[in-house]
Design a protein around this motif. Structure first.
Motif, PDB file in Angstrom:
ATOM      1  N   LYS A  55      26.729  28.530  39.438  1.00 27.46           N
ATOM      2  CA  LYS A  55      26.166  27.184  39.532  1.00 27.46           C
ATOM      3  C   LYS A  55      26.984  26.284  38.616  1.00 27.46           C
ATOM      4  O   LYS A  55      27.170  26.613  37.442  1.00 27.46           O
ATOM      5  CB  LYS A  55      24.700  27.227  39.097  1.00 27.46           C
ATOM      6  N   SER A  70      37.234  21.242  43.692  1.00 25.65           N
ATOM      7  CA  SER A  70      37.494  21.662  45.076  1.00 25.65           C
ATOM      8  C   SER A  70      37.353  23.180  45.245  1.00 25.65           C
ATOM      9  O   SER A  70      37.294  23.668  46.373  1.00 25.65           O
ATOM     10  CB  SER A  70      38.878  21.188  45.530  1.00 25.65           C
ATOM     11  N   ASP A  71      37.271  23.919  44.163  1.00 25.36           N
ATOM     12  CA  ASP A  71      37.064  25.369  44.262  1.00 25.36           C
ATOM     13  C   ASP A  71      35.587  25.739  44.405  1.00 25.36           C
ATOM     14  O   ASP A  71      35.249  26.922  44.459  1.00 25.36           O
ATOM     15  CB  ASP A  71      37.636  26.067  43.018  1.00 25.36           C
ATOM     16  N   PHE A  72      34.707  24.727  44.443  1.00 29.88           N
ATOM     17  CA  PHE A  72      33.271  25.001  44.539  1.00 29.88           C
ATOM     18  C   PHE A  72      32.676  24.189  45.689  1.00 29.88           C
ATOM     19  O   PHE A  72      33.253  23.196  46.122  1.00 29.88           O
ATOM     20  CB  PHE A  72      32.589  24.637  43.209  1.00 29.88           C
ATOM     21  N   GLU A  73      31.508  24.642  46.163  1.00 33.89           N
ATOM     22  CA  GLU A  73      30.902  23.954  47.308  1.00 33.89           C
ATOM     23  C   GLU A  73      29.910  22.893  46.887  1.00 33.89           C
ATOM     24  O   GLU A  73      29.656  21.932  47.606  1.00 33.89           O
ATOM     25  CB  GLU A  73      30.165  24.971  48.187  1.00 33.89           C
ATOM     26  N   GLU A  74      29.338  23.099  45.724  1.00 35.71           N
ATOM     27  CA  GLU A  74      28.228  22.246  45.316  1.00 35.71           C
ATOM     28  C   GLU A  74      28.277  22.078  43.807  1.00 35.71           C
ATOM     29  O   GLU A  74      28.698  22.994  43.092  1.00 35.71           O
ATOM     30  CB  GLU A  74      26.931  22.945  45.720  1.00 35.71           C
ATOM     31  N   ILE A  89      32.365  16.922  48.368  1.00 34.71           N
ATOM     32  CA  ILE A  89      31.649  18.063  47.802  1.00 34.71           C
ATOM     33  C   ILE A  89      30.168  17.722  47.788  1.00 34.71           C
ATOM     34  O   ILE A  89      29.803  16.531  47.679  1.00 34.71           O
ATOM     35  CB  ILE A  89      32.158  18.399  46.369  1.00 34.71           C
ATOM     36  N   ARG A  90      29.322  18.723  47.938  1.00 33.63           N
ATOM     37  CA  ARG A  90      27.886  18.482  47.918  1.00 33.63           C
ATOM     38  C   ARG A  90      27.450  18.213  46.478  1.00 33.63           C
ATOM     39  O   ARG A  90      27.670  19.047  45.593  1.00 33.63           O
ATOM     40  CB  ARG A  90      27.137  19.687  48.481  1.00 33.63           C
TER      41      ARG A  90
END
Ligand SMILES: [Zn+2]
Length: 222
Positions: A55, A70-74, A89-90
């Motif tokens: 998280k 950019s390596d994470f979704e949210e 990104i979310r």
């Protein structure tokens, strides 16, 4: 190249000479605070420590803290800084009083606008820790120029943190010396007040559109 060090149980600093991130590892989930510059590849450093889902919480959205997004979704970020994020990104809001538990730590969000309008700190009351992002620092510079910063709000936020100083032992800033003691909230406040009152002498910065103002404890780019 970032270095990863275990600094407390389940608690890592991931840092290079520019900026510092924090990783708290849990059995089922881990928490990453800030993502560094893009070329720091913080996500790789995280993967070398844990394979749990991560998280991502952001102290604020200056580019040295969101470069690895950019390596994470949210990502969790106070809504007032959403406009500073330019990649798709979310985004999930990070609000005063929100709490995140992981690995024996419980982080409570304290809103401290000023350095940016969406700046937050995380307090762990039990472990007597404060993670203030860039808003409390030894030496600095603390960036205080440009349209997304507000010195009056910054001073108000340091005043808001003052009563917390007695309830914590350790401040973990994202830049320069770490850890620092809780006295730095008052020290940064004194310097910020001197800056606002015009008592600090400014020296034109060689490359940035600002001047350097040196206080007793820290310096500001203003
Ligand atoms: Zn920063």
């Amino acid at each position: 190249m970032v270095q990863t060090r275990l600094v407390r149980e389940n608690f890592y600093c991931i840092e290079d000479e520019r900026v510092r991130q924090f990783l708290i590892t849990g059995k089922e989930e881990s928490i990453l605070i800030d993502t560094g510059f893009a070329d720091s590849h913080v996500a790789d450093a995280v993967k070398s420590v844990t394979d749990t889902p991560v998280k991502v919480l952001l102290t604020h959205a200056d580019r040295d803290h969101i470069g690895g997004l950019s390596d994470f979704e949210e990502v969790y970020l106070n809504e007032k800084d959403w406009g500073l994020v330019s990649i798709p990104i979310r985004l999930r809001d990070l609000c005063e009083g929100d709490c995140f538990s992981c690995g024996g730590y419980r982080l409570e969000v304290v809103s401290i606008p000023g350095h940016t309008y969406g700046s937050v700190a995380f307090v762990d009351w039990e472990n007597r820790l404060l993670l203030p992002g860039d808003s409390v620092q030894k030496e600095g510079p603390i960036y205080m120029f440009g349209p997304h910063r507000n010195l009056d709000l910054y001073i108000e936020s340091l005043r808001k943190l003052l009563p917390i100083a007695d309830k914590i032992d350790t401040i973990l800033p994202c830049h320069h010396e770490c850890p620092i003691d809780s006295g730095y909230i008052m020290k940064n406040l004194q310097d910020a007040l001197a800056l606002r009152e015009g008592k600090l002498e400014g020296e034109k910065h060689p490359s940035l559109p600002c001047s350097t103002f040196r206080g007793i404890w820290t310096q500001f780019y203003r």
